[in-house]
Design a protein around this motif. Structure first.
Motif, PDB file in Angstrom:
ATOM      1  N   SER A 302      92.081  70.627  34.677  1.00 24.10           N
ATOM      2  CA  SER A 302      91.179  69.539  34.250  1.00 24.10           C
ATOM      3  C   SER A 302      90.127  69.318  35.318  1.00 24.10           C
ATOM      4  CB  SER A 302      91.942  68.232  34.059  1.00 24.10           C
ATOM      5  OG  SER A 302      93.013  68.453  33.190  1.00 24.10           O
ATOM      6  N   ILE A 303      88.882  69.288  34.892  1.00 25.97           N
ATOM      7  CA  ILE A 303      87.775  69.124  35.839  1.00 25.97           C
ATOM      8  C   ILE A 303      86.966  67.905  35.411  1.00 25.97           C
ATOM      9  CG2 ILE A 303      85.736  70.272  36.818  1.00 25.97           C
ATOM     10  CD1 ILE A 303      87.323  72.823  35.361  1.00 25.97           C
ATOM     11  N   GLU A 304      86.780  66.985  36.332  1.00 23.84           N
ATOM     12  CA  GLU A 304      85.959  65.799  36.022  1.00 23.84           C
ATOM     13  C   GLU A 304      84.798  65.738  36.981  1.00 23.84           C
ATOM     14  OE1 GLU A 304      87.801  62.098  35.406  1.00 23.84           O
ATOM     15  OE2 GLU A 304      89.539  62.984  34.388  1.00 23.84           O
ATOM     16  N   LYS A 305      83.658  65.290  36.475  1.00 20.58           N
ATOM     17  CA  LYS A 305      82.490  65.186  37.339  1.00 20.58           C
ATOM     18  C   LYS A 305      81.492  64.241  36.683  1.00 20.58           C
ATOM     19  CE  LYS A 305      79.209  67.954  39.790  1.00 20.58           C
ATOM     20  NZ  LYS A 305      77.978  68.513  39.663  1.00 20.58           N
ATOM     21  N   ASN A 306      80.960  63.306  37.460  1.00 23.78           N
ATOM     22  CA  ASN A 306      79.968  62.386  36.892  1.00 23.78           C
ATOM     23  C   ASN A 306      78.756  63.150  36.375  1.00 23.78           C
ATOM     24  OD1 ASN A 306      81.352  60.116  37.247  1.00 23.78           O
ATOM     25  ND2 ASN A 306      80.227  59.381  39.060  1.00 23.78           N
ATOM     26  N   MET A 307      78.285  62.766  35.219  1.00 27.85           N
ATOM     27  CA  MET A 307      77.094  63.375  34.613  1.00 27.85           C
ATOM     28  C   MET A 307      77.245  64.880  34.350  1.00 27.85           C
ATOM     29  SD  MET A 307      75.254  60.695  34.421  1.00 27.85           S
ATOM     30  CE  MET A 307      73.619  61.227  34.010  1.00 27.85           C
ATOM     31  N   LYS A 317      79.437  77.993  35.393  1.00 28.44           N
ATOM     32  CA  LYS A 317      79.934  78.156  36.762  1.00 28.44           C
ATOM     33  C   LYS A 317      81.462  78.087  36.799  1.00 28.44           C
ATOM     34  CE  LYS A 317      75.835  76.018  38.716  1.00 28.44           C
ATOM     35  NZ  LYS A 317      75.349  74.676  39.005  1.00 28.44           N
ATOM     36  N   VAL A 318      82.008  77.182  35.985  1.00 31.07           N
ATOM     37  CA  VAL A 318      83.476  77.054  35.934  1.00 31.07           C
ATOM     38  C   VAL A 318      84.089  78.364  35.417  1.00 31.07           C
ATOM     39  CG1 VAL A 318      85.372  75.898  34.716  1.00 31.07           C
ATOM     40  CG2 VAL A 318      83.488  74.549  35.669  1.00 31.07           C
ATOM     41  N   LEU A 319      83.504  78.856  34.336  1.00 28.18           N
ATOM     42  CA  LEU A 319      84.067  80.080  33.751  1.00 28.18           C
ATOM     43  C   LEU A 319      83.858  81.277  34.674  1.00 28.18           C
ATOM     44  CD1 LEU A 319      83.217  79.645  29.976  1.00 28.18           C
ATOM     45  CD2 LEU A 319      85.315  79.106  31.186  1.00 28.18           C
ATOM     46  N   GLY A 335      84.978  66.989  27.260  1.00 27.71           N
ATOM     47  CA  GLY A 335      84.542  65.612  27.045  1.00 27.71           C
ATOM     48  C   GLY A 335      83.128  65.498  27.571  1.00 27.71           C
ATOM     49  N   ILE A 336      82.645  64.254  27.797  1.00 27.42           N
ATOM     50  CA  ILE A 336      81.271  64.118  28.276  1.00 27.42           C
ATOM     51  C   ILE A 336      81.187  64.495  29.749  1.00 27.42           C
ATOM     52  CG2 ILE A 336      79.332  62.517  28.582  1.00 27.42           C
ATOM     53  CD1 ILE A 336      80.385  61.049  26.135  1.00 27.42           C
ATOM     54  N   ASP A 337      82.093  63.914  30.529  1.00 21.93           N
ATOM     55  CA  ASP A 337      82.064  64.210  31.956  1.00 21.93           C
ATOM     56  C   ASP A 337      83.323  64.950  32.395  1.00 21.93           C
ATOM     57  OD1 ASP A 337      79.611  63.088  32.299  1.00 21.93           O
ATOM     58  OD2 ASP A 337      80.417  61.089  32.668  1.00 21.93           O
ATOM     59  N   SER A 338      83.985  65.604  31.451  1.00 26.20           N
ATOM     60  CA  SER A 338      85.211  66.319  31.824  1.00 26.20           C
ATOM     61  C   SER A 338      85.342  67.565  30.975  1.00 26.20           C
ATOM     62  CB  SER A 338      86.425  65.422  31.589  1.00 26.20           C
ATOM     63  OG  SER A 338      86.558  65.192  30.209  1.00 26.20           O
ATOM     64  N   MET A 339      86.014  68.512  31.514  1.00 27.28           N
ATOM     65  CA  MET A 339      86.379  69.667  30.686  1.00 27.28           C
ATOM     66  C   MET A 339      87.750  70.161  31.124  1.00 27.28           C
ATOM     67  SD  MET A 339      83.627  72.480  32.045  1.00 27.28           S
ATOM     68  CE  MET A 339      84.270  73.934  31.260  1.00 27.28           C
ATOM     69  N   CYS A 340      88.470  70.741  30.161  1.00 23.77           N
ATOM     70  CA  CYS A 340      89.774  71.311  30.467  1.00 23.77           C
ATOM     71  C   CYS A 340      89.710  72.780  30.122  1.00 23.77           C
ATOM     72  CB  CYS A 340      90.860  70.704  29.594  1.00 23.77           C
ATOM     73  SG  CYS A 340      91.173  69.007  29.975  1.00 23.77           S
TER      74      CYS A 340
END
Ligand code: ASP
Length: 440
Positions: A302-307, A317-319, A335-340
């Motif tokens: 799980s990666i969270e980051k503002n904006m 970049k994550v991939l 999500g808006i500011d998150s991805m799994c």
């Protein structure tokens, strides 16, 4: 009327002379069954050896400079007993001597393994009175071991153009320079698919020891219903999640050529088995779900980051981090500011530290990276879902009645499957809940 059927028989269907007899009577039932692709003889009883395994161990022993006689005696005995009991004329003793000599003189591992199918093909061609076509002349591999699809199609269709009933041994082919190469294990299924495409068969019959696909894993669901008809796309989803009867690579050549595959049971020749086709034609009613399959052992990063949402290129970049580590991802809910990103734990394990460090470098102080392990993924697959309202509601209600916490949801864009992630400890209960909701 069907004009041309290609049949492939698996190892258990050819394990002894009694199985050979069953094969011949299946062919006699339908004279348009004109091509036969044999595997190597498999197990006659649970603790028996598969000939292919014996050949691999002969090669390993010979390569290490050890004697392989004990293993080879078993191989010899398997073929001789079939030849004797069926009163065959083919000189199988000399063929066996040549294989022995090839192993002793250091022939390649692929060559040694391929002899299981080769010898079985010689016996079967003699027993049926059919032509023997050596797969080394028709199935072409590139030097790097990958199938040369185009060349194979050209050569195989030329070899079989006269329509004569033929036996083409499965599992192997050769490079243009004549070096024998094999597919991965279970690869006779691929040979059958390639022959079907080359002769433009009406049906590719794949004869094995089960009556086709089941709607769920029988180790979890007691006596699951059989699947009588399934599309290639559905099967691809189910087999990716672990339901396996057919080699994965055997689907593409026939799927693209529009040839249906029929999984049949050599021990129950009148059972219609499972028909796999492009569109499952002529259906009066389509069941809402076709099958359920799943796997334990996934990790969710799980990666969270503002904006995050407004940062163009963040997902790439994550991939890229995963790509650099050679890890393929299964799902990626955002999500808006998150991805799994869901990956197989086994694939992540050797690169875990490095991947997490690189991902942490991508998020600033406002963000976070965490990993949750022990997740199962379960795919509920059905071409009927598109036409039925409320499938998702039924599925999630059934899970909630069983008090299962849903950790992830993904519905493929094709509306062919609903994928849920649950804790590994809820894996079996989820399959039970979904199966009983839709099948009863
Ligand atoms: N004989 C090979 C194996 O055991 C190939 C096959 O049976 O399809 O994997």
């Amino acid at each position: 009327m069907l004009e041309c059927i290609v049949t492939k028989f698996g190892g258990s269907s050819l394990a002894n002379d009694e199985q050979f007899r069953k094969v011949r009577s299946i062919l006699e039932l339908e004279p348009t069954r004109r091509y036969l692709i044999p595997s190597a003889p498999g197990k006659r009883y649970p603790t028996d050896d598969k000939v292919t395994d014996l050949l691999y161990s002969c090669h390993a022993l010979a390569a290490a400079g050890n004697t392989f006689e004990d293993q080879f005696v078993k191989i010899r005995e398997r073929y001789l007993s079939i030849a004797q009991n069926l009163h065959l004329k083919v000189d199988i003793e000399s063929a066996l001597d040549q294989v022995h000599q090839g192993i002793a003189s250091g022939n390649s591992r692929d060559w040694c393994a391929s002899r299981g199918e080769y010898l079985c093909g010689l016996l079967m061609a003699d027993y049926l009175g059919w032509r023997f076509v050596d797969a080394a002349d028709g199935i072409v591999f590139r030097e790097d071991g990958i199938l040369d699809d185009e060349e194979t199609q050209t050569r195989l269709s030329a070899l079989l153009a006269d329509g004569k009933p033929s036996v083409v041994p499965g599992f192997y082919g050769a490079t243009k320079s004549g070096e024998v190469r094999t597919f991965s294990r279970g690869g006779s299924d691929i040979t059958g698919a390639l022959v079907s495409r080359a002769v433009n068969a009406d049906v590719y019959e794949n004869w094995t020891d089960v009556s086709g696909f089941l709607m769920a894993d029988p180790r979890i669901i007691d006596g699951p219903a059989e699947i009588s008809s399934i599309t290639y796309k559905e099967l691809r989803e189910l087999s990716h999640m672990g339901a396996s009867v057919l080699h994965e690579d055997a689907m593409f050549p026939v799927h693209r050529a529009g040839i249906p595959t029929n999984i049949r049971n050599t021990n129950k020749p009148y059972h219609p088995g499972t028909l796999i086709s492009k569109n499952a034609p002529n259906e009066i009613s389509v069941p809402t779900i076709t099958g359920i399959a799943g796997h334990k052992g996934y990790s969710v990063i799980s990666i969270e980051k503002n904006m995050m949402n407004s940062e163009v290129g963040f997902g790439r970049k994550v991939l890229q981090v995963l790509e650099d580590a050679g890890i393929s991802f299964e799902h990626m809910p955002t999500g808006i500011d998150s991805m799994c990103v869901v990956v197989a734990s086994e694939a992540l394990a050797p690169h875990r530290e490095e991947v997490l460090q690189k991902l942490e470098a991508l998020v600033d102080d406002s963000g976070s990276v965490s990993v949750n392990d022990n997740m199962s993924i379960i795919a509920t697959v059905g071409r009927g879902m598109v036409h039925n309202c409320g499938t998702a509601a039924r599925l999630f209600s059934a899970m909630s009645r069983s008090r299962i916490n849903v950790r992830m949801i993904d519905q493929g864009s094709s509306e062919l499957s609903i994928i849920v992630g649950v804790n590994d400890s809820d894996f079996e209960a989820t399959i039970h809940a979904i199966y009983h909701e839709f099948v009863g």
